[in-house]
Design a protein around this motif. Structure first.
Motif, PDB file in Angstrom:
ATOM      1  N   ILE A 225       0.836  -1.205   0.000  1.00 42.52           N
ATOM      2  CA  ILE A 225       0.000   0.000   0.000  1.00 42.52           C
ATOM      3  C   ILE A 225       0.871   1.255   0.000  1.00 42.52           C
ATOM      4  N   MET A 226       1.903   1.272   0.826  1.00 40.64           N
ATOM      5  CA  MET A 226       2.771   2.446   0.919  1.00 40.64           C
ATOM      6  C   MET A 226       3.556   2.653  -0.379  1.00 40.64           C
ATOM      7  N   LEU A 227       4.000   1.575  -1.003  1.00 37.67           N
ATOM      8  CA  LEU A 227       4.721   1.681  -2.266  1.00 37.67           C
ATOM      9  C   LEU A 227       3.812   2.215  -3.370  1.00 37.67           C
ATOM     10  N   ALA A 228       2.579   1.683  -3.444  1.00 37.62           N
ATOM     11  CA  ALA A 228       1.636   2.140  -4.463  1.00 37.62           C
ATOM     12  C   ALA A 228       1.269   3.610  -4.247  1.00 37.62           C
ATOM     13  N   LEU A 229       1.089   4.009  -2.979  1.00 30.83           N
ATOM     14  CA  LEU A 229       0.749   5.400  -2.684  1.00 30.83           C
ATOM     15  C   LEU A 229       1.882   6.340  -3.087  1.00 30.83           C
ATOM     16  N   GLU A 230       3.100   5.938  -2.809  1.00 26.44           N
ATOM     17  CA  GLU A 230       4.248   6.772  -3.172  1.00 26.44           C
ATOM     18  C   GLU A 230       4.366   6.916  -4.687  1.00 26.44           C
ATOM     19  N   GLU A 231       4.177   5.829  -5.426  1.00 32.76           N
ATOM     20  CA  GLU A 231       4.277   5.887  -6.876  1.00 32.76           C
ATOM     21  C   GLU A 231       3.164   6.742  -7.481  1.00 32.76           C
ATOM     22  N   GLU A 232       1.964   6.640  -6.945  1.00 29.52           N
ATOM     23  CA  GLU A 232       0.844   7.412  -7.479  1.00 29.52           C
ATOM     24  C   GLU A 232       1.024   8.897  -7.208  1.00 29.52           C
ATOM     25  N   ARG A 233       1.534   9.247  -6.037  1.00 29.22           N
ATOM     26  CA  ARG A 233       1.727  10.662  -5.725  1.00 29.22           C
ATOM     27  C   ARG A 233       2.899  11.246  -6.519  1.00 29.22           C
ATOM     28  N   ARG A 234       3.866  10.424  -6.834  1.00 30.35           N
ATOM     29  CA  ARG A 234       5.005  10.899  -7.608  1.00 30.35           C
ATOM     30  C   ARG A 234       4.602  11.169  -9.052  1.00 30.35           C
ATOM     31  N   LEU A 235       3.886  10.230  -9.648  1.00 27.72           N
ATOM     32  CA  LEU A 235       3.431  10.381 -11.035  1.00 27.72           C
ATOM     33  C   LEU A 235       2.194   9.508 -11.206  1.00 27.72           C
TER      34      LEU A 235
END
Length: 610
Positions: A225-235
């Motif tokens: 969840i944290m990895l997906a959230l970071e990737e979505e907020r980045r791009l």
């Protein structure tokens, strides 16, 4: 005449009197004992002189050496290699044979893509993430981390292991995730989460081992969840992009349960103002059109079963170009025979390094060794022995004749209030039990692999929501499914492998609650599995019934082996405590399957015979 010949022979320079072999052995042993059980070594000059005298007469070193009996040469060789010089006992011979068996069953295939294997690509450094433990934890001396691990009985193995963290807030989760955990009644991390979450959040490859109901699903779901959230907020993800993480489960029910957990956490984040995270369930029995619709909008996480996943990747429904997180739930089953080839096909769709995490309650040493060959500097997190049962479960084993089991079920159902979970080996027995209970007025549902997906979902959901009192199932419901409040699990029969027994009874006694597990055994149960059961009961400090105590245990002679000796306890192939790899029923079954497959190929004339 003979006497004169003997006298002449004694006077010759080459005469060596005959000495019985027993006397020679005693003399050799005494001689070696006097010199401190060491073997005399020659220096370099002696070696050179030996070479020079190789062609000399009987008095040369080479000639003298050739007269030493082969037994004594082997004895000296053993001493040179650090052995004690004694003859091999039956135990020693068995251990040598087991080592040879392990070599023959060693897994030659790895969790690597075809491109990586073909080009010899090997990743030497683990992946990294932006997550770091809080400064006050990083600044603590290693003794503090060791004390925490000792307190919670956490065993770790690996290089540069991240420190354990005892509170969710110190793991830097968003407040929305903390609220979700609080709503679920999860106040603090379990032992596997205390160490497993920091390891996974750091980007490290991991093997997580803990008893059933210990919170393993959360330990690999939260990092994704944290990895997906970071990737979505980045791009932000656009159409047909993703996923960033992939979780593979052995059954449809377990995959659906895991997917629902990810969706719940994503919804809490969305309501708190975070970007939407999309999850798709790729498993059999689910409408493919709905799956494709979600995939078309871009997906962050995929939870899948092996068959459907392989088909969707082959059809190009999505790709793994952006996937950085690869998780195998119930990994021992996933890597085992039947799924291994499918997994290798799935992994072939990766074209870059990924973080790989494997979780299970039963992780035999051969699976751990295989996993280590595929992971990059993995960290092994072990809470208790792999394959051990929870101490919160009261295990009762009863001898019930085969024809009396279904009648005795009604009496067993009186031990605890509902809900109750009943396991049976065959689909036919599941249907018979459900029909019998319905006739007796018991609200029962059933699920097994032969039922339609709608029936399976109805049975699981109605039981989970307390609309039905009893669920009768095969082992499709024993792997990872979390049913709240189950107080009693009944094994209508003893499974063929002790691993299945551990998974079955693990549906109760979860999250710190107590439960009861009743198991019927009879003459149809194999002796190897009953011995495994006996040792599981002893390990969990449960009462061992007399009929199990009376079974002859041929493995008692191995109990005095030092702990450091490989395979000192139990089977090194499947992890069972009551048998050795020589008598492993699981290995024998796999060999029969492989042999039948080879025979069929030879008969059909298709493929390579070897």
């Amino acid at each position: 005449m003979d006497q004169d010949f003997d006298e002449l022979l004694k006077q010759s320079d080459d005469y060596v009197p005959y000495v019985p072999i027993d006397q020679r052995r005693r003399e050799q042993a005494e001689r070696l004992h006097k010199i401190g059980r060491s073997v005399p070594r020659t220096d370099a000059s002696d070696s050179e002189s030996d070479k020079d005298d190789a062609s000399s007469g009987p008095g040369s070193p080479r000639a003298v050496r050739s007269t030493v009996p082969l037994f004594d040469q082997a004895l000296e060789l053993r001493l040179k290699q650090g052995q004690d010089g004694r003859e091999l006992s039956a135990v020693d011979k068995d251990l040598e044979e087991e080592a040879e068996i392990l070599k023959t069953v060693a897994r030659r295939k790895q969790l690597a893509s075809d491109r990586e294997l073909a080009k010899g690509i090997q990743y030497t450094e683990p992946m990294t993430t932006t997550w770091r433990p809080p400064a006050f934890i990083r600044d603590q001396p290693p003794t503090v981390a060791d004390a925490v691990r000792q307190k919670y009985h956490i065993l770790v193995d690996g290089e540069d292991i991240p420190p354990p963290i005892k509170h969710f807030r110190d793991m830097k989760f968003p407040q929305a995730i903390l609220n979700y955990l609080r709503n679920k009644g999860i106040q603090r991390p379990s032992p596997i989460q205390i160490q497993g979450l920091p390891v996974a959040l750091s980007g490290r490859d991991m093997i997580g081992i803990a008893f059933t109901g210990s919170g393993k699903t959360l330990a690999f779901s939260l990092p994704l969840i944290m990895l997906a959230l970071e990737e979505e907020r980045r791009l932000p993800f656009i159409r047909n992009e993703g996923p960033v993480g992939l979780i593979v489960c052995p059954s449809r029910e377990l995959a659906k349960q895991t997917c629902e957990g990810l969706k719940e956490m994503s919804e809490h984040l969305r309501q708190a103002g975070y970007p939407e995270l999309r999850t798709v369930l790729a498993s059999g029995g689910v409408n493919l059109r709905e799956q494709l619709n979600i995939l078309a909008h871009g997906v962050h996480m995929v939870v899948a079963t092996p068959g459907r996943l392989q088909a969707m990747l082959a059809d190009g429904n999505f790709n793994l170009d952006l996937c950085r997180y690869f998780c195998l739930d119930e990994a021992d089953r996933m890597v085992d025979t039947g799924f291994e080839e499918v997994l290798r096909n799935v992994v072939s769709y990766f074209n870059h390094q990924r973080q790989t995490v494997l979780f299970s309650a039963t992780m035999p040493q051969k699976i751990q060794d295989f996993a280590r060959t595929a992971l990059v500097k993995p960290v092994v997190v072990n809470v208790g022995r792999a394959g051990a049962t929870s101490l919160d479960i009261v295990q009762e084993v009863e001898y019930v004749k085969k024809e009396n089991r279904i009648v005795y079920l009604l009496e067993c159902l009186q031990k605890t209030p509902p809900p109750v979970l009943i396991f049976a080996e065959s689909q036919h027995d599941v249907d018979d039990i459900q029909e019998y209970l319905l006739l007796k007025g018991v609200e029962a549902v059933a699920t097994h692999g032969g039922k339609a997906q709608e029936e399976r979902e109805y049975a699981v959901n109605s039981f989970r929501n307390y609309k039905k009192d009893v669920l009768v199932a095969t082992d499709v419901a024993s792997k990872g499914l979390d049913f709240t409040g189950i107080q009693h699990v009944i094994n209508f029969d003893m499974p063929k492998e002790i691993e299945d027994y551990v998974h079955r009874i693990g549906r109760t006694g979860r999250s710190g609650k107590t439960g009861v597990a009743t198991t019927f055994i009879n003459m149809s149960s194999s002796e190897e599995v009953l011995l495994d059961l006996k040792h599981v009961l002893i390990e969990a400090k449960q009462r061992v019934p007399p009929f199990l105590e009376s079974i002859y245990d041929p493995n008692e002679r191995y109990r005095d082996l030092p702990p450091g000796v490989p395979s000192a306890t139990g089977c090194s192939y499947c992890g069972g405590l009551g048998h050795r790899i020589i008598a492993c029923p699981k290995l024998a079954q796999e060999r029969r399957i492989q042999d039948s497959g080879m025979r069929s190929r030879m008969v059909d004339g298709g493929g390579d015979r070897y």
